[in-house]
Design a protein around this motif. Structure first.
Motif, PDB file in Angstrom:
ATOM      1  N   ALA A   1       0.825  -1.208   0.000  1.00 52.52           N
ATOM      2  CA  ALA A   1       0.000   0.000   0.000  1.00 52.52           C
ATOM      3  C   ALA A   1       0.858   1.255   0.000  1.00 52.52           C
ATOM      4  O   ALA A   1       0.537   2.232  -0.679  1.00 52.52           O
ATOM      5  CB  ALA A   1      -0.936  -0.003   1.204  1.00 52.52           C
TER       6      ALA A   1
ATOM      7  N   THR B   1      -4.961   1.522  -0.889  1.00 54.10           N
ATOM      8  CA  THR B   1      -5.153   1.422   0.554  1.00 54.10           C
ATOM      9  C   THR B   1      -4.620   0.077   1.048  1.00 54.10           C
ATOM     10  O   THR B   1      -4.413  -0.854   0.264  1.00 54.10           O
ATOM     11  CB  THR B   1      -6.637   1.527   0.934  1.00 54.10           C
ATOM     12  N   GLU B   2      -4.429  -0.030   2.350  1.00 52.69           N
ATOM     13  CA  GLU B   2      -3.990  -1.299   2.932  1.00 52.69           C
ATOM     14  C   GLU B   2      -5.027  -2.386   2.701  1.00 52.69           C
ATOM     15  O   GLU B   2      -4.679  -3.544   2.463  1.00 52.69           O
ATOM     16  CB  GLU B   2      -3.713  -1.132   4.420  1.00 52.69           C
TER      17      GLU B   2
ATOM     18  N   GLU C   1      -7.102  -2.640   0.156  1.00 56.36           N
ATOM     19  CA  GLU C   1      -6.997  -3.079  -1.243  1.00 56.36           C
ATOM     20  C   GLU C   1      -5.805  -4.012  -1.430  1.00 56.36           C
ATOM     21  O   GLU C   1      -5.915  -5.037  -2.119  1.00 56.36           O
ATOM     22  CB  GLU C   1      -6.864  -1.875  -2.175  1.00 56.36           C
TER      23      GLU C   1
END
Length: 72
Positions: A47, A53-54, A56
């Motif tokens: 990320a 994002t984390e 994702e």
């Protein structure tokens, strides 16, 4: 791989959920916790290095884990 990732209280829920996935795939409790911590740490690294994002990044990694598991 260094598994010194320290989960924050917010991350602990995610760590427990990911560990449960690994347990359901046949890992022991300790091994599942280690693997979950490593996966969350890697998701954070991905990320930070990419524009995502984390969550994702974690989703992408979990999909890979499941795909590899299903190929066996």
């Amino acid at each position: 791989m260094d598994d010194s990732y320290e989960a924050s209280p917010i991350d602990q829920k995610h760590c427990d959920e990911v560990a449960l996935l690994f347990i359901n795939m046949g890992a022991g409790q300790a091994q599942a916790q280690t693997m979950a911590k490593q996966l969350l740490k890697r998701a954070r690294q991905i990320a930070q290095s990419r524009d995502m994002t984390e969550i994702e990044a974690l989703e992408t990694l979990l999909k890979r884990v499941i795909e590899v598991r299903n190929d066996d």
